[in-house]
Write an enzyme that holds these catalytic residues in place. Structure first.
Site, short mmCIF file in Angstrom:
data_model
loop_
_atom_site.label_atom_id
_atom_site.label_comp_id
_atom_site.label_asym_id
_atom_site.label_seq_id
_atom_site.Cartn_x
_atom_site.Cartn_y
_atom_site.Cartn_z
CG ASP A 16 -4.12 8.64 5.06
OD1 ASP A 16 -3.26 8.41 4.80
OD2 ASP A 16 -5.10 8.97 4.42
CG ASP A 112 0.77 6.77 3.63
OD1 ASP A 112 0.55 5.94 2.93
OD2 ASP A 112 0.77 7.20 2.10
CD GLU A 113 -4.20 4.10 3.24
OE1 GLU A 113 -5.05 3.96 3.71
OE2 GLU A 113 -3.69 4.50 1.93
#
EC number: 2.7.7.7
Length: 414
Positions: A16, A112-113
């Site tokens: 993350d 983003d993860e």
């Protein structure tokens, strides 16, 4: 090294990125480091809602989804930037390539993860060594911080990555959940939203441990099959595999937009509905998909939000069909109060090649003959706008509306 890897189970990471958009901007412009920074959709209008903020801004009370005027009130020295999605996508692609260098079993879930299953990658070291090396590589090469959760399944890995930010690495085994997971407030559990949490607190479920030990029958009565699923997750059970192809699965395609000011102006509403239907049609064509249900979302001036949907007789993918069905729902359910946001979503979506088997073959072949023309028109429209001889001036606005689509999440493989 094999003692670090279970003989039967899996070792799963949830990676993350911390305050991703703000961190990318700081990496791009180091002068921003250490300053309160926020990314907002449109700083010039009320649509300036905080997308993300740096930890320095968060310390002053700035939060995601907060309106820009409120953020500036809390933090007068706040630096505000518009999103630069090309920049974020480039960073995302490079980050996922680093994950893919360790294992091919990588599942991006957003820009983003993502998850990665490192089972059987002993040549890279122990799980903690892999996590430390990966975290440091992302920091050294991209100048971006991330947190990593290590666990035997996706749910626990996701919960673990949230436990220490920024630049945290947390291991969460099933034997640890009583001590590390169960004391957390129910709102902090992944998969439990604000409304679900309120209903749980109403039956005296205050913590994740309360849910884990809750009455399964009562939970199923209140929340349906999701009640049973959440109880299992609270007990550390999650059988979902890390699926590299999951990014290609979709059940709905939609578009929503906040109005510059609350409005009851029917012309303004009609124009926005027209724009949203156009966006949905373009995205459906990009995915070569059709859908059989339509949903509208209306958010009023007081943030009250209603969604209404309708099952259709036929599959649709054309703008005029989307707009007709959405308008029908809107006229039926709008209470004439001022509107802040509108959304149109086509649901029960499937790829045309799958639907073709259910349609009349002659009709489908006729449509298929037009696909090259449709594709060419779409490409010109995306590049030049409705008038192919006049460049649009608001390309950046279109970018803002489409930025959260997941079409690009497998770019790291290219």
């Amino acid at each position: 090294m094999s003692q670090w890897y279970p003989k039967k189970g899996r070792v799963i990471f949830h990676v993350d990125m911390n305050s991703f958009y703000a961190s990318v901007e700081m990496a791009y412009n180091p002068k921003l480091k250490g300053k309160p920074l926020a990314i907002a959709g449109n700083p010039e209008e009320r649509k300036g809602i905080i997308v993300t903020s740096s930890y320095e801004a968060r310390a002053k009370g700035v939060r995601t989804t907060m309106q820009l005027w409120e953020a500036r009130r809390l933090c007068p020295d706040l630096t505000v930037l518009r999103p630069n999605f090309d920049r974020y996508r480039t960073a995302s692609k490079e980050m996922f390539q680093m994950l893919a260098a360790i294992t091919t079993c990588v599942q991006p879930v957003s820009i983003d993860e993502g998850y990665m299953d490192i089972t059987g990658t002993e040549e890279h070291g122990s799980p903690i060594e892999i996590a430390e090396n990966l975290q440091q590589q992302i920091k050294n090469e991209l100048d971006l911080p991330c947190s990593i959760g290590i666990a035997p399944n996706k749910f626990l890995a996701k919960m673990a990555s949230d436990m220490k930010k920024p630049m945290g690495i947390t291991i969460l085994r099933k034997r640890d959940i009583r001590e590390k997971l169960w004391p957390l407030p129910i709102e902090e559990m992944y998969g439990v939203g604000e409304k679900t949490a309120a209903k749980m607190r109403a039956i005296d479920i205050q913590t994740i441990g309360d849910l884990a030990n809750g009455d399964g029958y009562q939970l199923k009565q209140l929340f349906g099959i999701n009640g049973e699923r959440l109880k299992n997750r609270a007990n550390g059970m999650d059988e979902r595999p890390v699926d590299p192809d999951a990014v290609h699965e979709f059940k709905s395609i939609g578009s929503s937009q906040t109005l510059p000011t609350d409005t009851v102006d029917e012309d303004e509403i009609r124009q926005l509905m027209n724009l949203l239907a156009d966006n949905v049609e373009r995205r459906m064509k990009r995915k070569q998909a059709m859908g059989r249900s339509i949903q509208i979302m209306i958010r009023y001036y007081d943030r009250t939000t209603v969604t209404r949907s309708k099952k259709l007789h036929d599959y649709i993918d054309k703008k005029e069909d989307i707009l007709y069905a959405a308008n029908e729902l809107f006229q039926k359910h709008w209470n004439t109060e001022p509107i802040r946001l509108l959304g149109i979503t086509v649901q029960d979506v499937d790829e045309k090649q799958n639907i073709a088997k259910q349609l009349d073959l002659f009709t489908y072949e006729k449509e298929a003959e037009k696909e090259k023309l449709y594709t060419t028109i779409d490409q010109l429209t995306q590049k030049y706008g409705k008038n192919t001889f006049k460049q649009l001036q608001n390309d950046t606005d279109d970018e803002l509306r489409t930025s959260f689509q997941k079409d690009f999440l497998d770019d790291y493989k290219k």
